[in-house]
Scaffold this active site. Structure first.
Site, short mmCIF file in Angstrom:
data_model
loop_
_atom_site.label_atom_id
_atom_site.label_comp_id
_atom_site.label_asym_id
_atom_site.label_seq_id
_atom_site.Cartn_x
_atom_site.Cartn_y
_atom_site.Cartn_z
N CYS A 13 -6.77 7.26 4.92
CA CYS A 13 -6.27 7.33 6.30
C CYS A 13 -6.85 8.57 7.00
CB CYS A 13 -4.75 7.37 6.32
SG CYS A 13 -4.13 7.44 8.02
N ASN A 54 -15.15 -2.60 4.46
CA ASN A 54 -14.26 -2.49 5.63
C ASN A 54 -14.88 -1.61 6.70
OD1 ASN A 54 -11.83 -0.33 6.66
ND2 ASN A 54 -11.57 -2.49 7.12
N GLY A 60 -9.33 -5.40 10.01
CA GLY A 60 -8.14 -4.87 10.66
C GLY A 60 -8.09 -5.25 12.13
N ARG A 61 -8.74 -4.43 12.96
CA ARG A 61 -8.58 -4.58 14.41
C ARG A 61 -9.07 -5.92 14.93
NH1 ARG A 61 -11.68 0.80 15.58
NH2 ARG A 61 -12.79 -0.10 13.80
N GLN A 106 0.83 -1.21 0.00
CA GLN A 106 0.00 0.00 0.00
C GLN A 106 0.87 1.26 0.00
OE1 GLN A 106 -2.29 1.72 3.40
NE2 GLN A 106 -4.04 0.95 2.24
C1 LIG Z 1 -3.31 1.85 14.43
C2 LIG Z 1 -3.94 1.74 13.07
C3 LIG Z 1 -3.13 1.75 11.95
C4 LIG Z 1 -3.69 1.66 10.67
N1 LIG Z 1 -2.88 1.66 9.57
C5 LIG Z 1 -3.42 1.53 8.33
C6 LIG Z 1 -2.61 1.49 7.16
O1 LIG Z 1 -1.37 1.60 7.21
N2 LIG Z 1 -3.23 1.34 5.96
C7 LIG Z 1 -4.59 1.22 5.86
O2 LIG Z 1 -5.12 1.06 4.77
N3 LIG Z 1 -5.37 1.26 6.95
C8 LIG Z 1 -4.82 1.41 8.16
N4 LIG Z 1 -5.63 1.44 9.26
C9 LIG Z 1 -7.09 1.32 9.07
C10 LIG Z 1 -7.51 -0.14 9.05
O3 LIG Z 1 -6.91 -0.81 7.98
C11 LIG Z 1 -9.01 -0.27 8.89
O4 LIG Z 1 -9.43 0.36 7.72
C12 LIG Z 1 -9.75 0.35 10.06
O5 LIG Z 1 -9.17 0.00 11.29
C13 LIG Z 1 -11.20 -0.10 10.05
O6 LIG Z 1 -11.30 -1.48 9.91
P1 LIG Z 1 -11.46 -2.45 11.19
O7 LIG Z 1 -12.70 -2.00 11.91
O8 LIG Z 1 -11.58 -3.83 10.60
O9 LIG Z 1 -10.25 -2.26 12.02
C14 LIG Z 1 -5.09 1.54 10.53
C15 LIG Z 1 -5.90 1.52 11.66
C16 LIG Z 1 -5.35 1.62 12.93
C17 LIG Z 1 -6.26 1.59 14.13
#
Ligand SMILES: Cc1cc2nc3c(=O)[nH]c(=O)nc-3n(C[C@H](O)[C@H](O)[C@H](O)COP(=O)(O)O)c2cc1C
Length: 331
Positions: free
Chosen positions: A84, A183, A207-208, A54
């Site tokens: 972001c 997402n 993600g989380r 990415q």
């Molecule tokens: C600490 C942190 C770092 C993240 N870094 C990235 C990243 O580098 N690239 C990206 O596309 N999303 C990043 N995200 C966003 C997650 O990929 C995701 O879109 C977001 O947390 C929502 O999805 P989730 O509810 O499944 O976590 C980050 C989120 C967090 C909390």
């Protein structure tokens, strides 16, 4: 996930694995360098699934250059970060900040598409501070002829507050010729399946929840195959923590502790309903104290208790996901 998963992504993927992995973003500008941890996933093929690199940036010339380098190093595709929400990022008009300048977005996507023969995808949100330009964004995405579109169902300014609106997923899936990936806030395999069934999206990005429950990808796969998904227990969570610890490089205990704490924060919301483990683990001052807390709360009489569904009211990283003014999401 930038600043969080770092060298431990390979452990999360070991339990799933997902169908593919999107790296943390590589920040690309005039003086960019491609970060080691992130590169290791690509170059060393650490995860056994396709790895999409990415990129985040605003200058198409540097982005194209970096993309070509990453593909030459072994990246299986390139993803452009257009979502972001960290203020430190969007203030520089990159990531989600670029959603304020859709003409620039169109130029960047056109340049990348023209130069990339590999899978090229975009990850974004529904708008910067409202959804007023969502249809225009979809038009730009369509014109860019990308291969995959990942959408987080909130605006950039909403950060992580409020709920994800699934109507945007439906609309994107209806309009775009490429597969759409949903997402945001997916906590369980059942939710992932429901989202796919109800929106027309072809997949989910997690993600989380995957940090807390690295089995989630396998669970989704089982449900799709009509099989009973694996249900982890607290003792499985204890093994996962040990795996994370064992994978840490030979660094000081303080650094090990700060690498593990974010993971334990996510794990902690699914251990006990009143958050006792979470509170204690947050206050731990050494990895031995942290691992001892894991033994006490995840083993013995607790070992066979079910793990992985978060308890209501517990938040993994309150300063980072609740406060939209937070500036420290990206270190
Ligand atoms: C600490 C942190 C770092 C993240 N870094 C990235 C990243 O580098 N690239 C990206 O596309 N999303 C990043 N995200 C966003 C997650 O990929 C995701 O879109 C977001 O947390 C929502 O999805 P989730 O509810 O499944 O976590 C980050 C989120 C967090 C909390």
């Amino acid at each position: 996930m930038r600043g969080l998963t770092q060298g431990l992504t390979k452990i999360v993927c070991k339990y799933g694995p997902p169908d593919c992995l999107f790296t943390e973003f590589f920040r690309v500008h005039k003086n960019y360098c491609l970060e080691e941890d992130n590169l290791a996933l690509i170059v060393q093929k650490q995860v056994g699934v396709p790895v999409i690199a990415q990129l985040m940036g605003e200058d198409e010339a540097y982005l194209v250059e970096a993309a070509k380098k990453l593909v030459a190093m072994g990246a299986d595709g390139i993803d452009f970060n257009l979502g972001c929400p960290a203020p430190r990022v969007f203030r520089k008009n990159v990531g989600g900040g670029l959603l304020r300048d859709l003409d620039r977005v169109a130029i960047i996507l056109k340049a990348l598409r023209a130069e990339l023969t590999c899978t090229f995808s975009v990850k974004t949100r529904v708008g910067f501070d409202s959804d007023k330009d969502f249809e225009k964004l979809l038009e730009i995405i369509q014109n860019a002829q990308i291969d995959l579109f990942t959408l987080h169902g909130r605006t950039v300014k909403a950060f992580y507050s409020g709920t994800v609106d699934t109507r945007y997923f439906k609309r994107a899936a209806q309009v775009l010729p490429c597969p759409v990936v949903a997402n945001g806030d997916i906590q369980t395999a059942e939710q992932a399946i429901a989202l796919i069934e109800n929106t027309g999206c072809r997949g989910v990005m997690i993600g989380r929840a995957a940090i807390r429950n690295p089995w989630i990808f396998g669970q989704i796969r089982s449900l799709l195959n009509g099989e009973r998904p694996f249900q982890p227990t607290l003792s499985d969570a204890r093994k996962y923590v040990q795996d994370l610890y064992d994978a840490l490089p030979d660094v000081s205990d303080a650094i090990k502790l700060s690498s593990l704490k974010p993971f334990l924060n996510y794990i902690g919301i699914a251990v006990d309903p009143d958050g006792t483990f979470l509170q204690k683990v947050r206050r731990s001052t050494s990895t031995s104290e942290m691992l001892a807390l894991c033994d006490t709360h995840l083993l013995g009489p607790h070992a066979d208790k079910p793990y992985a569904t978060p308890y209501a009211g517990l938040i993994a990283r309150p300063n980072r996901e609740k406060d939209s003014a937070s500036d420290d999401l990206i270190p």
